[in-house]
Each structure stands twice: as C-alpha cells, then as structure tokens.
Scaffold this motif. Structure first.
Motif, PDB file in Angstrom:
ATOM      1  N   GLY A   1     -19.220  58.870  33.636  1.00 53.52           N
ATOM      2  CA  GLY A   1     -18.955  58.287  34.952  1.00 53.52           C
ATOM      3  C   GLY A   1     -17.791  58.930  35.687  1.00 53.52           C
ATOM      4  O   GLY A   1     -17.742  58.887  36.918  1.00 53.52           O
ATOM      5  N   PHE A   2     -16.857  59.514  34.938  1.00 55.07           N
ATOM      6  CA  PHE A   2     -15.648  60.057  35.591  1.00 55.07           C
ATOM      7  C   PHE A   2     -15.813  61.510  35.999  1.00 55.07           C
ATOM      8  O   PHE A   2     -15.182  61.956  36.945  1.00 55.07           O
ATOM      9  CB  PHE A   2     -14.424  59.985  34.654  1.00 55.07           C
ATOM     10  CG  PHE A   2     -13.987  58.593  34.266  1.00 55.07           C
ATOM     11  CD1 PHE A   2     -14.482  57.465  34.904  1.00 55.07           C
ATOM     12  CD2 PHE A   2     -13.037  58.413  33.251  1.00 55.07           C
ATOM     13  CE1 PHE A   2     -14.067  56.187  34.537  1.00 55.07           C
ATOM     14  CE2 PHE A   2     -12.616  57.146  32.882  1.00 55.07           C
ATOM     15  CZ  PHE A   2     -13.131  56.031  33.522  1.00 55.07           C
ATOM     16  N   LYS A   3     -16.649  62.262  35.260  1.00 59.35           N
ATOM     17  CA  LYS A   3     -16.724  63.709  35.474  1.00 59.35           C
ATOM     18  C   LYS A   3     -17.249  63.997  36.871  1.00 59.35           C
ATOM     19  O   LYS A   3     -18.354  63.599  37.228  1.00 59.35           O
ATOM     20  CB  LYS A   3     -17.625  64.352  34.419  1.00 59.35           C
ATOM     21  CG  LYS A   3     -17.360  65.829  34.264  1.00 59.35           C
ATOM     22  CD  LYS A   3     -18.010  66.401  33.028  1.00 59.35           C
ATOM     23  CE  LYS A   3     -17.476  67.808  32.790  1.00 59.35           C
ATOM     24  NZ  LYS A   3     -17.985  68.368  31.542  1.00 59.35           N
TER      25      LYS A   3
ATOM     26  N   ILE B   1      -7.544  55.968  25.714  1.00 62.71           N
ATOM     27  CA  ILE B   1      -8.808  56.658  26.019  1.00 62.71           C
ATOM     28  C   ILE B   1      -9.573  55.790  27.005  1.00 62.71           C
ATOM     29  O   ILE B   1      -9.994  54.677  26.674  1.00 62.71           O
ATOM     30  CB  ILE B   1      -9.654  56.858  24.739  1.00 62.71           C
ATOM     31  CG1 ILE B   1      -8.859  57.600  23.658  1.00 62.71           C
ATOM     32  CG2 ILE B   1     -10.929  57.623  25.073  1.00 62.71           C
ATOM     33  CD1 ILE B   1      -9.607  57.703  22.310  1.00 62.71           C
ATOM     34  N   ASP B   2      -9.716  56.303  28.220  1.00 58.06           N
ATOM     35  CA  ASP B   2     -10.409  55.587  29.288  1.00 58.06           C
ATOM     36  C   ASP B   2     -11.708  56.347  29.549  1.00 58.06           C
ATOM     37  O   ASP B   2     -11.699  57.575  29.578  1.00 58.06           O
ATOM     38  CB  ASP B   2      -9.510  55.582  30.532  1.00 58.06           C
ATOM     39  CG  ASP B   2      -9.933  54.578  31.581  1.00 58.06           C
ATOM     40  OD1 ASP B   2     -11.028  53.995  31.467  1.00 58.06           O
ATOM     41  OD2 ASP B   2      -9.155  54.377  32.538  1.00 58.06           O
ATOM     42  N   CYS B   3     -12.811  55.618  29.713  1.00 60.31           N
ATOM     43  CA  CYS B   3     -14.103  56.295  29.850  1.00 60.31           C
ATOM     44  C   CYS B   3     -15.015  55.502  30.784  1.00 60.31           C
ATOM     45  O   CYS B   3     -14.947  54.268  30.821  1.00 60.31           O
ATOM     46  CB  CYS B   3     -14.745  56.427  28.466  1.00 60.31           C
ATOM     47  SG  CYS B   3     -16.270  57.387  28.425  1.00 60.31           S
TER      48      CYS B   3
ATOM     49  N   THR C   1     -20.174  51.627  34.459  1.00 61.53           N
ATOM     50  CA  THR C   1     -19.350  50.753  33.620  1.00 61.53           C
ATOM     51  C   THR C   1     -18.079  51.530  33.278  1.00 61.53           C
ATOM     52  O   THR C   1     -18.058  52.766  33.343  1.00 61.53           O
ATOM     53  CB  THR C   1     -20.066  50.331  32.319  1.00 61.53           C
ATOM     54  OG1 THR C   1     -20.682  51.481  31.722  1.00 61.53           O
ATOM     55  CG2 THR C   1     -21.139  49.289  32.603  1.00 61.53           C
ATOM     56  N   ASP C   2     -17.016  50.810  32.883  1.00 64.62           N
ATOM     57  CA  ASP C   2     -15.679  51.408  32.768  1.00 64.62           C
ATOM     58  C   ASP C   2     -14.928  50.635  31.680  1.00 64.62           C
ATOM     59  O   ASP C   2     -14.956  49.392  31.675  1.00 64.62           O
ATOM     60  CB  ASP C   2     -15.006  51.244  34.146  1.00 64.62           C
ATOM     61  CG  ASP C   2     -13.667  51.934  34.312  1.00 64.62           C
ATOM     62  OD1 ASP C   2     -13.228  52.644  33.380  1.00 64.62           O
ATOM     63  OD2 ASP C   2     -13.059  51.751  35.388  1.00 64.62           O
ATOM     64  N   ALA C   3     -14.292  51.346  30.743  1.00 65.78           N
ATOM     65  CA  ALA C   3     -13.545  50.655  29.674  1.00 65.78           C
ATOM     66  C   ALA C   3     -12.470  51.565  29.115  1.00 65.78           C
ATOM     67  O   ALA C   3     -12.563  52.795  29.215  1.00 65.78           O
ATOM     68  CB  ALA C   3     -14.484  50.218  28.549  1.00 65.78           C
ATOM     69  N   CYS C   4     -11.453  50.958  28.521  1.00 66.79           N
ATOM     70  CA  CYS C   4     -10.323  51.727  27.971  1.00 66.79           C
ATOM     71  C   CYS C   4      -9.750  51.021  26.744  1.00 66.79           C
ATOM     72  O   CYS C   4      -9.732  49.785  26.685  1.00 66.79           O
ATOM     73  CB  CYS C   4      -9.239  51.865  29.044  1.00 66.79           C
ATOM     74  SG  CYS C   4      -7.782  52.799  28.521  1.00 66.79           S
TER      75      CYS C   4
ATOM     76  N   ILE D   1     -11.585  44.524  34.322  1.00 67.82           N
ATOM     77  CA  ILE D   1     -10.243  43.948  34.163  1.00 67.82           C
ATOM     78  C   ILE D   1      -9.467  44.928  33.301  1.00 67.82           C
ATOM     79  O   ILE D   1      -9.946  45.325  32.231  1.00 67.82           O
ATOM     80  CB  ILE D   1     -10.295  42.565  33.495  1.00 67.82           C
ATOM     81  CG1 ILE D   1     -11.222  41.625  34.280  1.00 67.82           C
ATOM     82  CG2 ILE D   1      -8.896  41.962  33.385  1.00 67.82           C
ATOM     83  CD1 ILE D   1     -11.365  40.233  33.646  1.00 67.82           C
ATOM     84  N   GLU D   2      -8.284  45.361  33.762  1.00 68.70           N
ATOM     85  CA  GLU D   2      -7.576  46.396  33.016  1.00 68.70           C
ATOM     86  C   GLU D   2      -6.057  46.275  33.102  1.00 68.70           C
ATOM     87  O   GLU D   2      -5.423  46.938  33.918  1.00 68.70           O
ATOM     88  CB  GLU D   2      -8.024  47.795  33.428  1.00 68.70           C
ATOM     89  CG  GLU D   2      -8.042  48.113  34.899  1.00 68.70           C
ATOM     90  CD  GLU D   2      -8.539  49.555  35.149  1.00 68.70           C
ATOM     91  OE1 GLU D   2      -8.105  50.478  34.445  1.00 68.70           O
ATOM     92  OE2 GLU D   2      -9.359  49.732  36.054  1.00 68.70           O
ATOM     93  N   PRO D   3      -5.465  45.441  32.244  1.00 69.37           N
ATOM     94  CA  PRO D   3      -4.012  45.397  32.191  1.00 69.37           C
ATOM     95  C   PRO D   3      -3.435  46.764  31.782  1.00 69.37           C
ATOM     96  O   PRO D   3      -3.898  47.367  30.817  1.00 69.37           O
ATOM     97  CB  PRO D   3      -3.704  44.335  31.128  1.00 69.37           C
ATOM     98  CG  PRO D   3      -4.972  44.100  30.398  1.00 69.37           C
ATOM     99  CD  PRO D   3      -6.086  44.490  31.318  1.00 69.37           C
TER     100      PRO D   3
ATOM    101  N   PHE E   1      -5.738  48.486  28.285  1.00 71.29           N
ATOM    102  CA  PHE E   1      -7.041  48.075  27.756  1.00 71.29           C
ATOM    103  C   PHE E   1      -7.910  47.643  28.937  1.00 71.29           C
ATOM    104  O   PHE E   1      -7.394  47.048  29.894  1.00 71.29           O
ATOM    105  CB  PHE E   1      -6.913  46.907  26.776  1.00 71.29           C
ATOM    106  CG  PHE E   1      -6.373  47.306  25.424  1.00 71.29           C
ATOM    107  CD1 PHE E   1      -7.226  47.635  24.385  1.00 71.29           C
ATOM    108  CD2 PHE E   1      -5.006  47.360  25.211  1.00 71.29           C
ATOM    109  CE1 PHE E   1      -6.733  48.006  23.142  1.00 71.29           C
ATOM    110  CE2 PHE E   1      -4.493  47.735  23.966  1.00 71.29           C
ATOM    111  CZ  PHE E   1      -5.358  48.050  22.927  1.00 71.29           C
ATOM    112  N   GLU E   2      -9.197  47.888  28.823  1.00 69.55           N
ATOM    113  CA  GLU E   2     -10.100  47.566  29.932  1.00 69.55           C
ATOM    114  C   GLU E   2     -11.496  47.241  29.407  1.00 69.55           C
ATOM    115  O   GLU E   2     -11.988  47.895  28.487  1.00 69.55           O
ATOM    116  CB  GLU E   2     -10.199  48.776  30.878  1.00 69.55           C
ATOM    117  CG  GLU E   2     -11.177  48.609  32.033  1.00 69.55           C
ATOM    118  CD  GLU E   2     -11.237  49.845  32.934  1.00 69.55           C
ATOM    119  OE1 GLU E   2     -10.923  50.948  32.452  1.00 69.55           O
ATOM    120  OE2 GLU E   2     -11.606  49.682  34.106  1.00 69.55           O
ATOM    121  N   HIS E   3     -12.106  46.224  30.012  1.00 68.27           N
ATOM    122  CA  HIS E   3     -13.521  45.949  29.793  1.00 68.27           C
ATOM    123  C   HIS E   3     -14.199  45.752  31.144  1.00 68.27           C
ATOM    124  O   HIS E   3     -13.589  45.251  32.096  1.00 68.27           O
ATOM    125  CB  HIS E   3     -13.726  44.649  28.997  1.00 68.27           C
ATOM    126  CG  HIS E   3     -13.717  44.829  27.509  1.00 68.27           C
ATOM    127  ND1 HIS E   3     -14.522  45.726  26.855  1.00 68.27           N
ATOM    128  CD2 HIS E   3     -12.989  44.191  26.558  1.00 68.27           C
ATOM    129  CE1 HIS E   3     -14.295  45.645  25.543  1.00 68.27           C
ATOM    130  NE2 HIS E   3     -13.367  44.730  25.337  1.00 68.27           N
TER     131      HIS E   3
END
Ligand code: MG
Ligand code: MG
Length: 248
Positions: free
Chosen positions: A58-60, A95-97, A106-109, A202-204, A233-235
């Motif tokens: 998703g980021f590339k 690591i965020d992806c 979708t996005d998570a870290c 959500i990503e504190p 962290f992210e979900h």
C-alpha cells in the motif's frame, strides 16, 4: 461536510482479506528482524509475501514513497526508508506497512526490540501497545473521535509519556488517508461520530521526550525534536453494529 466512508459487505470482505495479508507480513518481518539483518531485506521479504498472496504493497509509490515498509529505528519516529542499515542488539524498530487489495487500503504498525532493551524503553513500548488496545475497546457505532483520542492521551500521560501531536490516525479505504483524522490527544465527547460500516486506523505514536516533530533531509523520516525514543502501534479497525473488529 466530509463524511466517513461506509463499506459494503463485499468491500468489508476484501478489507478483511487485505488485513489478514498485512498481519501475516508483519508477523513474517517480526520473525526475520534479528541482529545483522538489514531493513532492506525485511522490506524485500514483506513485498514478496504481499504480492505472492495477490495483493499490492500500500505504501510503495504512495506520494512517491519508495518501499513496502516504513522501518524506523531508535531516534527515528515514523516514515523511515528501508535500506542498508543493519539491525543491532538493543535497537528499537517500528515496522509500519500498508496493503492494497481490490482498491482498498489497510494499514498497521508494530514496535519491537532487537534483543534486550532497558526497562524504561520496554515501558514505552508496553504503554503504547496498551494505549492502542484501550482505544480500540472504545470503538462502537456513534463513538466520537475525541473518545478514542482522549483514551490514548490519558493512558500514556499517566505513565509520564506524551503523544506526538502532529502525527495522527486516520480514516482509510479508497485512499490510504481520508476523513476523519484520529488524533492521539483530545477530549472525550468531541469530534466526529463514527458510524457502523466505516474503518479507521488508530495509531498511538508515543514519545519518551519531546512531543514535537522535525523532518530529516531525506524528505521522509520524522524524528521528535530532542531525538528521544518513540514507539508506534497501529491497527485498522472496522466499526461494527456491535462494536469493533480488528482487521489487521
Ligand atoms: Mg501505518
Ligand atoms: Mg496509518
């Protein structure tokens, strides 16, 4: 007025599938993150994993970002570019992806340590994960953005840490970042209401020092002003009629 995007059952099925691939990519890279490994190697393996399962990173290419992962080490807070930097014992790595499947993001870290870290650093990591968990527990139809933000702020400030104010969570879906922003500080009972059928990241992003940011010369990597350690962290979370579902 901007609105939260509401997803159809088919779209939610795609988001679930994309989120599962993203979860797997983070599990894989976590298992590979050992002393002596470069962040470029983690990036290569994550991209291969995502593409093998029929999705796209998703980021590339997103606003010109060159990689599948954001790998941010120690004093780097977010948006670190994978490369030749070798992981060492004692490093703190986030690591965020992102994953793009059927035109939906979708996005998570996660933040992890390479070998042992000092207790104060572990406390930073643990409280950031706890802030995310507690914020997610607030999610249900009609919840206000400020209810989520204030939970993150309260949780981390109680332990003497601070949220990096300029960096926020966000709505996502057709775009990687869309309405509404989900700040990591705020007041309960304020902000937009979230309807069932929408998704948010959500990503504190929590600092052990300054809560103000500075950009590096590479145009991507962001630090906090005093280069203190940070955790992230992210979900991606779906608002369901009953409450919430973590998609990643
Ligand atoms: Mg992210
Ligand atoms: Mg995000």
């Amino acid at each position: 007025m901007p609105r939260c995007q509401i997803f159809t059952a088919d779209e939610i099925a795609s988001l679930r599938k994309g989120g599962k691939i993203l979860h797997g990519a983070l599990e894989l890279t976590t298992s590979l993150a050992k002393p002596g490994v470069t962040t470029a190697e983690l990036d290569r393996r994550a991209e291969e994993y995502i593409r093998d399962l029929g999705a796209e990173p998703g980021f590339k290419g997103y606003r010109g970002f060159p990689a599948t992962l954001c790998t941010s080490i120690n004093e780097e807070t977010v948006h670190g570019i994978p490369g030749g930097r070798v992981l060492r014992e004692g490093d703190l790595l986030s690591i965020d992806c992102g994953v793009l499947l059927d035109d939906l993001y979708t996005d998570a870290c996660i933040t992890l340590s390479i070998g042992p870290i000092p207790p104060k650093t572990q406390e930073l990591v643990d409280i950031t994960a706890e802030a995310l968990a507690r914020a997610i527990e607030r999610v249900r139809p009609g919840v206000r953005v400020g209810d989520i933000s204030s939970m993150i702020q309260k949780t981390v400030e109680a332990k003497g840490f601070s949220a990096v104010r300029a960096l926020t969570g966000h709505g996502l879906g057709r775009d990687l970042h869309q309405f509404p922003d989900i700040p990591n500080v705020g007041e309960a009972g304020t902000g937009p209401h979230l309807p069932a059928g929408t998704i948010i990241a959500i990503e504190p992003i929590i600092s052990s020092g300054s809560d103000a940011i500075r950009e590096s010369d590479d145009g991507w990597t962001i630090y906090v002003q005093d280069r203190a350690l940070t955790a992230h962290f992210e979900h991606t979370v779906l608002v369901t009629p009953e409450g919430y579902e973590i998609l990643t």
